[in-house]
Scaffold this motif. Structure first.
Motif, short mmCIF file in Angstrom:
data_model
loop_
_atom_site.label_atom_id
_atom_site.label_comp_id
_atom_site.label_asym_id
_atom_site.label_seq_id
_atom_site.Cartn_x
_atom_site.Cartn_y
_atom_site.Cartn_z
N LYS A 28 0.84 -1.21 0.00
CA LYS A 28 0.00 0.00 0.00
C LYS A 28 0.87 1.25 0.00
N ASP A 40 -2.94 3.29 -5.73
CA ASP A 40 -3.47 2.81 -4.46
C ASP A 40 -3.88 1.35 -4.60
N ASN A 99 -6.64 -0.15 -4.53
CA ASN A 99 -7.81 -0.45 -5.36
C ASN A 99 -7.49 -0.50 -6.85
N LYS A 100 -6.24 -0.22 -7.19
CA LYS A 100 -5.80 -0.31 -8.59
C LYS A 100 -4.96 -1.56 -8.84
N VAL A 119 -4.28 -5.13 -9.91
CA VAL A 119 -4.97 -6.03 -10.83
C VAL A 119 -4.55 -7.49 -10.64
N PHE A 130 -8.42 -6.04 1.77
CA PHE A 130 -8.90 -5.62 0.45
C PHE A 130 -10.40 -5.32 0.41
N ASP A 162 -13.95 -5.20 -0.63
CA ASP A 162 -14.66 -5.61 -1.85
C ASP A 162 -13.77 -5.67 -3.08
N HIS A 163 -12.54 -5.15 -3.00
CA HIS A 163 -11.64 -5.20 -4.15
C HIS A 163 -11.09 -6.62 -4.29
N ARG A 164 -11.20 -7.20 -5.46
CA ARG A 164 -10.80 -8.59 -5.68
C ARG A 164 -9.87 -8.73 -6.88
N PRO A 165 -8.58 -8.41 -6.70
CA PRO A 165 -7.65 -8.59 -7.82
C PRO A 165 -7.48 -10.09 -8.15
N ALA A 203 -0.19 -3.24 -10.39
CA ALA A 203 -1.29 -2.28 -10.24
C ALA A 203 -1.27 -1.29 -11.39
#
Length: 124
Positions: free
Chosen positions: A58, A67, A69-70, A72, A95, A97-100, A122
């Motif tokens: 982070k 950040d 949330n980017k 992948v 994380f 709800d972010h699910r890379p 990212a």
């Protein structure tokens, strides 16, 4: 291509860059559970180790203009896959709800005899 060495992240332990920014992406090298301020390697506590690494990732991203949330793609290397559920608990909370995309594999050994190593890609 830009080689990055954020201030609030552990230094590389070999001849490589902590992160590289290229073509709109940030490629973060495998991170060990090292506390940047002290250089201490966390061992024997997969939850704490995971959180230290994710916070370092982070910090690297934020200092590089991105950040979490980017992110992948995440690759995780563990020496004991039986600790997966403990790792996953911290990972999920971090994380939200972010699910890379992600891969988790067990390996025989990691640098500095660490228990876990995580790398990330990212958007920059």
């Amino acid at each position: 291509m830009e080689f990055l060495q954020p201030e609030n992240a552990p230094r590389a332990i070999g001849p490589y860059s902590i992160a590289v920014k290229s073509n709109g992406f940030i490629f973060i090298s495998g991170q060990l559970p090292i506390i940047p301020e002290t250089g201490e390697l966390i061992k024997g506590d997969i939850k704490k180790s995971t959180l230290v690494i994710l916070k370092n990732i982070k910090n690297i991203l934020e200092e590089s203009g991105s950040d979490i949330n980017k992110i992948v793609k995440i690759n995780v290397y563990m020496i004991d896959i039986s600790k997966f559920s403990e790792f996953n608990e911290v990972y999920s909370e971090f994380f939200g709800d972010h699910r890379p995309a992600r891969a988790v594999v067990q390996v025989a050994k990691l640098p500095k005899d660490a228990d876990i190593e995580i790398e990330a890609i990212a958007e920059g």
